[in-house]
Every structure is written in C-alpha cells, then in structure tokens.
Design an enzyme around this catalytic site. Structure first.
Site, PDB file in Angstrom:
ATOM      1  N   GLU A 216       0.874  -1.175   0.000  1.00  0.00           N
ATOM      2  CA  GLU A 216       0.000   0.000   0.000  1.00  0.00           C
ATOM      3  C   GLU A 216       0.907   1.220   0.000  1.00  0.00           C
ATOM      4  O   GLU A 216       1.441   1.609   1.039  1.00  0.00           O
ATOM      5  CB  GLU A 216      -0.920  -0.022   1.226  1.00  0.00           C
ATOM      6  CG  GLU A 216      -1.883  -1.203   1.260  1.00  0.00           C
ATOM      7  CD  GLU A 216      -2.937  -1.136   0.171  1.00  0.00           C
ATOM      8  OE1 GLU A 216      -3.109  -0.049  -0.427  1.00  0.00           O
ATOM      9  OE2 GLU A 216      -3.583  -2.153  -0.098  1.00  0.00           O
ATOM     10  N   CYS A 250      -1.994   9.400   2.573  1.00  0.00           N
ATOM     11  CA  CYS A 250      -1.555   8.819   1.308  1.00  0.00           C
ATOM     12  C   CYS A 250      -2.517   9.100   0.170  1.00  0.00           C
ATOM     13  O   CYS A 250      -2.110   9.123  -0.993  1.00  0.00           O
ATOM     14  CB  CYS A 250      -1.336   7.307   1.457  1.00  0.00           C
ATOM     15  SG  CYS A 250      -2.806   6.393   1.971  1.00  0.00           S
TER      16      CYS A 250
END
Length: 440
Positions: A216, A250
């Site tokens: 991720e 993110c």
C-alpha cells in the site's frame, strides 16, 4: 501468557508458526473472539491511543477518533457482521463429463504467519485495520508499528498483548535493524504500507522466500476541476481532504489541474475555505496537526518556493508547524511537482482543458487516487475510461476508503493488492479449489 520482550524475530516467528500449526487460529470462534477483543481494546483504551497520536502528530482527539480509532472499530464491526457469509464455501459448476454426482467449490484457507508493517502517518489505523483482516482470515500475525510514531508504537506494544492471544499475535517494535531482521524470516504474507523505496526493499526480501506481498504505497493523487462547477463547494472539500492530518495522508489531493480561468476563480475560494476551517492563525487551531519530524519539515519547506503563495506559507521548525498552503502559478517542472508532497501544500497547475489534463495524468505514475469535480457525465466517463488509478472519487476526496465494501489499494507505482472488508479476507487467505467425486 506473556512472552519476553527481548524475544528475537526468529524466535517470535517460530513460536507463532508453532501455534498456527496446532490449528488454534482456524475456527471462526477464535477469529471473532480476537476481533471482539481488538474492538474492546479500542473502546476501553481509545483515550490512551488518542493521547499518543497527539504526542506523535499533534492530532486532536476528534481527529484521532474519527480517522484512526473509530475507523478501525467500523472495520471490525463490518467484518463481524459478515465474516460467516464471506467464509462460506462457494459452489462452482461441474462439467458434465465428471458426472452428476461430482461437486466443486472454493474455500478460504488461512495463509499462516503474516507480517504487517505500518507507517507513521496513521500509525494506529494502518496497523489495526490490516491486523483485523489477518485475524479474521485465521492467521497468526506479527505486527510492526512505525518507529517514527514512537508514542503510538509504545501504546500499541502495551495494549495488543494485553487484549489478544499472545501465542498467535506479537508486536515487534524498533527501526530499520528490527525490520530488516523480520524481513529475513519466512512469512506467508507481508502487508506493507509506506513509500515505494521501502516497498522495493520489502519485495526483494519477500522474493527470497517467494512470499506474496501487499504493498500500500502512495504517489501524487491528482484533482481535476472542470469548468462551471460550484467552486466554493470544491474549495471546501479540497481543503478538508488536503489538510487533514496536516496533509500527511496517502490519498490526500496532491495537486489540482484546471484551466487558467477556473484556476483564477478557484484561488480566492481556496483562501476562504482555509480561513473558514482554521481561522486567521492555523497555528492556534486545535484541529490542525503538525509535521511528524524535522526531516520531513525541512523537505516540505524546500517545496514552498515552487509557486506563488495564495494562502499560508508560514512555518515554525521548533513546533514542526507548516501552515495550510496553496501554491498557484506552479510550473509542472518545479520541485513540488516531482515527488509526493505528503504535507500541507496544495499546488494548482493549469492546463487548457480535459484532453490535456488526461494526458498530464497519464504521463506520470499511476496514482493511488484520482479526484474529479465535474457536473458532466461525459467527463466522468472519459476520466474513468482513459485513466488508471487505485481509486476514483467524484466530488469528494478521501471518502472512498471509508466504504468497507470497496477495495482499497493502488496500481503500478502506487501499490499492489487491496484490503478492507471482504477484500481483506481475499488478501490474507488462499482461495482453495476443491473437487469431490464419490468412489461409488
């Protein structure tokens, strides 16, 4: 049973593997029991986690609960509501040549011992949500909190063994040496959240054991703002999404693409939105966080000269404070456009129109998220068909990752694999094919 804190990574993995080999983690009762214990940890000791998050990142209690503690609780609750349905074997059609008495199905098997490596920006959520998925899948788990959020790491290292099965779940604290030692061990899956540089290190280490990985990662998540949209609404939603956690998210909007006329009108709307959210002096706003450390502070301050400051631009190294900042008249070749910002700086880049925006996005690495503000169905259809991103959001940044029935993950440079809800079961399990044919 408590195990010594000085246990070496090899000993920890061997111990958890021995537990897994007994079958202890496989019954659904064990899995749901661990999830309920994890939920109890969050409800009973959430205040301790919130205090640690404030110490590490300046997060307010409201933000700590909304984006980390309550987020993990919702993920656990959703899993508890659906786990038996998700784990149920799924029948498959059998071809006629095998006979009417043959049967076929798929079933989910736990992988074994899983390593979860968490980042520092959401150090509780991004450890506990994958941990919940790994436990729901029936695995033993080594949890590695981020050393760059030391207060949160210490609280998690204290609480997880107090609530969960210590023969099947272990927390390993530390920095690069400890992570390196863990990566030298054989795991059955590695789940890493962070940046691409370390992601490559994780993948190389995993390759030694042919261990599957979920990465991720991040990247520069673009925003396209179309002509003739309500710019006050756009500005408010952009400011909320960008400056949450001081931009250290993110999937935060990384930069804005729009035409020159719209950019000129969006600029004052963004100024108003930032002032409405954080007041005249965001340094005094209780809901505005801080940069994680001096290294990231210095990196971000070096980007402030990449355009004209429309709002913000102030900083205080001692307090690790950078004001919510909007840069306009930004050159695509400027430093702020060369790397993921991961901080409270929002550049606005102008392009003639949709064609050029799509080309701009496609000329760069595939982002973790792409956000579009438009009233045009045709524009939406073109963006969906002609770009590639981990997630796509129309009209609202960040929100797609709060939907447990949507997979969350990247593509290309922004990552591989996904999780949340049933997608966590798919990530942390092997979907085994089974065929049955009676001997008679």
């Amino acid at each position: 049973m408590n195990h010594p804190a000085i246990e070496q990574p090899a000993e920890t993995v061997a111990r958890l593997r021995a537990t897994f080999a007994t079958g202890r983690t496989k019954p659904v009762e064990w899995r749901t029991g661990q999830l309920r214990r994890l939920r109890a940890m969050l409800t009973e000791r959430g205040a301790d986690l919130a205090a640690a998050l404030h110490a590490d990142l300046g997060k307010s209690s409201t933000e700590a609960y909304r984006t980390e503690i309550d987020f993990a609780i919702r993920e656990i609750d959703h899993t508890l509501d659906h786990i038996e349905e998700w784990l149920r074997p799924e029948p498959a059609p059998v071809p006629a040549h095998l006979g009417a008495d043959a049967g076929a199905w798929t079933q989910y098997d736990p992988l074994g011992v899983v390593l979860v490596i968490a980042p520092w920006n959401y150090p509780a959520q991004l450890l506990l949500a994958p941990l919940a998925g790994a436990l729901a899948s029936g695995n033993a788990v080594v949890a590695k909190p981020s050393e760059l959020a030391p207060a949160t790491s210490a609280v998690l290292a204290e609480l997880i063994p107090a609530y969960l099965d210590t023969d099947a779940v272990a927390v390993v604290e530390g920095g690069v040496p400890e992570t390196t030692a863990l990566l030298a061990e054989r795991f059955d899956h590695i789940f890493y959240t962070g940046n691409g540089t370390v992601g490559r290190i994780v993948m190389r280490a995993a390759a030694e054991h042919l261990t599957p990985v979920t990465l991720e990662l991040g990247g520069k998540s673009p925003v396209f703002v179309d002509r003739r949209v309500d710019l006050d609404v756009v500005a408010d939603r952009l400011a909320r999404g960008k400056f949450l956690n001081a931009g250290q998210t993110c999937v935060a909007p990384d930069y804005v693409l729009t035409d020159p006329e719209t950019a000129a009108a969006l600029e004052p709307a963004l100024v108003r939105a930032v002032q409405a959210l954080f007041g005249a002096d965001p340094a005094k706003a209780p809901e505005y966080g801080r940069i994680v450390n001096e290294r990231h502070f210095d990196r971000l301050c070096a980007l402030l000269g990449s355009g004209r400051v429309a709002v913000g631009g102030d900083s205080d190294r001692t307090a690790k404070y950078i004001a919510p900042t909007v840069l306009v008249d930004v050159d695509p070749k400027s430093p702020v456009m060369q790397e993921e910002i991961f901080g409270p700086i929002l550049p606005v880049v102008t392009v003639p129109g949709l064609d050029e925006a799509i080309g701009f996005i496609n000329d760069r690495d595939k982002p973790l998220a792409l956000y579009v503000f438009t009233e045009s169905d045709a524009t939406r259809a073109r963006i969906a068909a002609e770009t590639s991103s981990g997630g796509l959001g129309y009209g609202l940044p960040l929100a797609h990752l709060t939907v447990s029935d949507l997979p969350f993950g990247g593509v290309g440079e922004s990552g591989m694999g996904s999780y949340h809800g049933r997608y966590s079961i798919e990530t942390f399990s092997h979907r085994k094919a089974v065929l049955e044919k009676p001997l008679g």
